[in-house]
Design a protein around this motif. Structure first.
Motif, mmCIF file in Angstrom:
data_model
loop_
_atom_site.group_PDB
_atom_site.id
_atom_site.type_symbol
_atom_site.label_atom_id
_atom_site.label_comp_id
_atom_site.label_asym_id
_atom_site.label_seq_id
_atom_site.Cartn_x
_atom_site.Cartn_y
_atom_site.Cartn_z
ATOM 1 N N PHE A 78 9.863 -42.101 -32.794
ATOM 2 C CA PHE A 78 10.307 -43.446 -33.131
ATOM 3 C C PHE A 78 11.541 -43.359 -34.009
ATOM 4 O O PHE A 78 11.899 -42.290 -34.508
ATOM 5 C CB PHE A 78 9.188 -44.245 -33.828
ATOM 6 N N ALA A 79 12.202 -44.493 -34.175
ATOM 7 C CA ALA A 79 13.393 -44.566 -35.018
ATOM 8 C C ALA A 79 13.210 -45.703 -36.013
ATOM 9 O O ALA A 79 12.560 -46.710 -35.709
ATOM 10 C CB ALA A 79 14.634 -44.807 -34.170
ATOM 11 N N LEU A 80 13.775 -45.525 -37.197
ATOM 12 C CA LEU A 80 13.776 -46.557 -38.230
ATOM 13 C C LEU A 80 15.207 -46.818 -38.662
ATOM 14 O O LEU A 80 16.007 -45.885 -38.774
ATOM 15 C CB LEU A 80 12.971 -46.106 -39.454
ATOM 16 N N ALA A 81 15.524 -48.067 -38.925
ATOM 17 C CA ALA A 81 16.847 -48.432 -39.423
ATOM 18 C C ALA A 81 16.956 -48.077 -40.903
ATOM 19 O O ALA A 81 15.945 -47.914 -41.594
ATOM 20 C CB ALA A 81 17.084 -49.928 -39.225
ATOM 21 N N ASN A 82 18.192 -47.961 -41.385
ATOM 22 C CA ASN A 82 18.418 -47.698 -42.804
ATOM 23 C C ASN A 82 17.596 -48.657 -43.659
ATOM 24 O O ASN A 82 17.601 -49.861 -43.427
ATOM 25 C CB ASN A 82 19.899 -47.874 -43.158
ATOM 26 N N GLY A 83 16.892 -48.102 -44.640
ATOM 27 C CA GLY A 83 16.117 -48.908 -45.573
ATOM 28 C C GLY A 83 14.743 -49.314 -45.086
ATOM 29 O O GLY A 83 13.951 -49.848 -45.855
ATOM 30 N N ASP A 84 14.412 -49.076 -43.817
ATOM 31 C CA ASP A 84 13.104 -49.450 -43.282
ATOM 32 C C ASP A 84 12.072 -48.350 -43.509
ATOM 33 O O ASP A 84 12.412 -47.174 -43.681
ATOM 34 C CB ASP A 84 13.179 -49.735 -41.784
ATOM 35 N N SER A 85 10.803 -48.748 -43.467
ATOM 36 C CA SER A 85 9.710 -47.787 -43.556
ATOM 37 C C SER A 85 8.630 -48.186 -42.565
ATOM 38 O O SER A 85 8.617 -49.306 -42.062
ATOM 39 C CB SER A 85 9.143 -47.732 -44.980
ATOM 40 N N ARG A 86 7.746 -47.233 -42.296
ATOM 41 C CA ARG A 86 6.667 -47.473 -41.328
ATOM 42 C C ARG A 86 5.440 -46.682 -41.744
ATOM 43 O O ARG A 86 5.546 -45.494 -42.072
ATOM 44 C CB ARG A 86 7.126 -47.035 -39.941
ATOM 45 N N GLN A 87 4.289 -47.334 -41.728
ATOM 46 C CA GLN A 87 3.002 -46.697 -41.994
ATOM 47 C C GLN A 87 2.346 -46.385 -40.663
ATOM 48 O O GLN A 87 2.264 -47.263 -39.792
ATOM 49 C CB GLN A 87 2.121 -47.641 -42.814
ATOM 50 N N VAL A 88 1.897 -45.148 -40.469
ATOM 51 C CA VAL A 88 1.265 -44.749 -39.209
ATOM 52 C C VAL A 88 -0.123 -44.180 -39.517
ATOM 53 O O VAL A 88 -0.232 -43.087 -40.073
ATOM 54 C CB VAL A 88 2.116 -43.695 -38.457
ATOM 55 N N PRO A 89 -1.173 -44.917 -39.183
ATOM 56 C CA PRO A 89 -2.522 -44.404 -39.419
ATOM 57 C C PRO A 89 -2.907 -43.362 -38.370
ATOM 58 O O PRO A 89 -2.354 -43.337 -37.273
ATOM 59 C CB PRO A 89 -3.401 -45.653 -39.298
ATOM 60 N N GLY A 90 -3.852 -42.517 -38.717
ATOM 61 C CA GLY A 90 -4.400 -41.561 -37.759
ATOM 62 C C GLY A 90 -3.602 -40.284 -37.580
ATOM 63 O O GLY A 90 -3.887 -39.528 -36.667
ATOM 64 N N LEU A 91 -2.623 -40.031 -38.423
ATOM 65 C CA LEU A 91 -1.868 -38.780 -38.316
ATOM 66 C C LEU A 91 -2.449 -37.756 -39.289
ATOM 67 O O LEU A 91 -2.491 -37.981 -40.484
ATOM 68 C CB LEU A 91 -0.390 -38.995 -38.648
ATOM 69 N N HIS A 92 -2.909 -36.647 -38.750
ATOM 70 C CA HIS A 92 -3.468 -35.561 -39.549
ATOM 71 C C HIS A 92 -2.703 -34.290 -39.246
ATOM 72 O O HIS A 92 -2.407 -34.008 -38.091
ATOM 73 C CB HIS A 92 -4.943 -35.324 -39.199
ATOM 74 N N ARG A 93 -2.385 -33.529 -40.239
ATOM 75 C CA ARG A 93 -1.810 -32.196 -40.063
ATOM 76 C C ARG A 93 -0.700 -32.159 -39.017
ATOM 77 O O ARG A 93 -0.904 -31.747 -37.882
ATOM 78 C CB ARG A 93 -2.892 -31.206 -39.687
ATOM 79 N N PHE A 94 0.459 -32.586 -39.405
ATOM 80 C CA PHE A 94 1.581 -32.626 -38.469
ATOM 81 C C PHE A 94 2.788 -31.930 -39.064
ATOM 82 O O PHE A 94 2.845 -31.647 -40.250
ATOM 83 C CB PHE A 94 1.927 -34.068 -38.096
ATOM 84 N N GLN A 95 3.743 -31.635 -38.201
ATOM 85 C CA GLN A 95 5.050 -31.160 -38.641
ATOM 86 C C GLN A 95 6.070 -32.190 -38.179
ATOM 87 O O GLN A 95 5.868 -32.870 -37.180
ATOM 88 C CB GLN A 95 5.355 -29.760 -38.142
ATOM 89 N N LEU A 96 7.146 -32.299 -38.923
ATOM 90 C CA LEU A 96 8.066 -33.408 -38.740
ATOM 91 C C LEU A 96 9.491 -32.933 -38.544
ATOM 92 O O LEU A 96 9.963 -32.050 -39.260
ATOM 93 C CB LEU A 96 7.991 -34.310 -39.984
ATOM 94 N N CYS A 97 10.168 -33.539 -37.580
ATOM 95 C CA CYS A 97 11.598 -33.319 -37.376
ATOM 96 C C CYS A 97 12.283 -34.678 -37.502
ATOM 97 O O CYS A 97 11.835 -35.659 -36.912
ATOM 98 C CB CYS A 97 11.872 -32.747 -35.986
ATOM 99 N N VAL A 98 13.366 -34.725 -38.277
ATOM 100 C CA VAL A 98 14.116 -35.962 -38.480
ATOM 101 C C VAL A 98 15.582 -35.673 -38.209
ATOM 102 O O VAL A 98 16.111 -34.645 -38.631
ATOM 103 C CB VAL A 98 13.969 -36.483 -39.934
#
Length: 118
Positions: A78-98
């Motif tokens: 997914f993508a977020l605009a500058n200044g935005d945030s997002r809560q995502v339930p159900g995510l356990h033990r992940f690695q992240l690329c941005v």
């Protein structure tokens, strides 16, 4: 203190994640900040925040923590605009690329390699 560490270790063997994780991604090119993102994970829920991106959006690719490079699909993109945030339930033990662009990186956060043809 040792008892708490032992308890946390024992729970982790059964897949219970009582700790949290923080991810901060900052990319600077020629002295200018191109990307600044923050993410936190705690108790099975993750919060992603695009602080600033030169492109106007932070592009997130979330992989399982135990991802094998050859056979791994993203859990979420997914993508977020500058200044935005997002809560995502159900995510356990992940690695992240941005990234600041929309390319889909591999689980090592490197750009996907084109398939060689002969």
């Amino acid at each position: 203190m040792k008892l708490m560490a032992l308890l946390a270790f024992a729970l982790s063997l059964f897949g219970v994640d009582i700790g949290g994780s923080s991810f901060v991604t900052r990319t600077v090119v020629d002295g200018a900040e191109v990307l600044h993102s923050r993410a936190t994970s705690e108790a099975g829920s993750a919060r992603f925040e695009c602080v600033r991106s030169a492109s106007g959006q932070c592009h997130y690719t979330v992989y399982p923590r135990t991802c094998e490079a050859d056979d791994c699909e993203p859990l979420k993109r997914f993508a977020l605009a500058n200044g935005d945030s997002r809560q995502v339930p159900g995510l356990h033990r992940f690695q992240l690329c941005v990234s600041a662009d929309g390319d889909t990186p591999g689980p090592d956060c490197e750009p996907a390699q084109p398939i060689a043809t002969r």
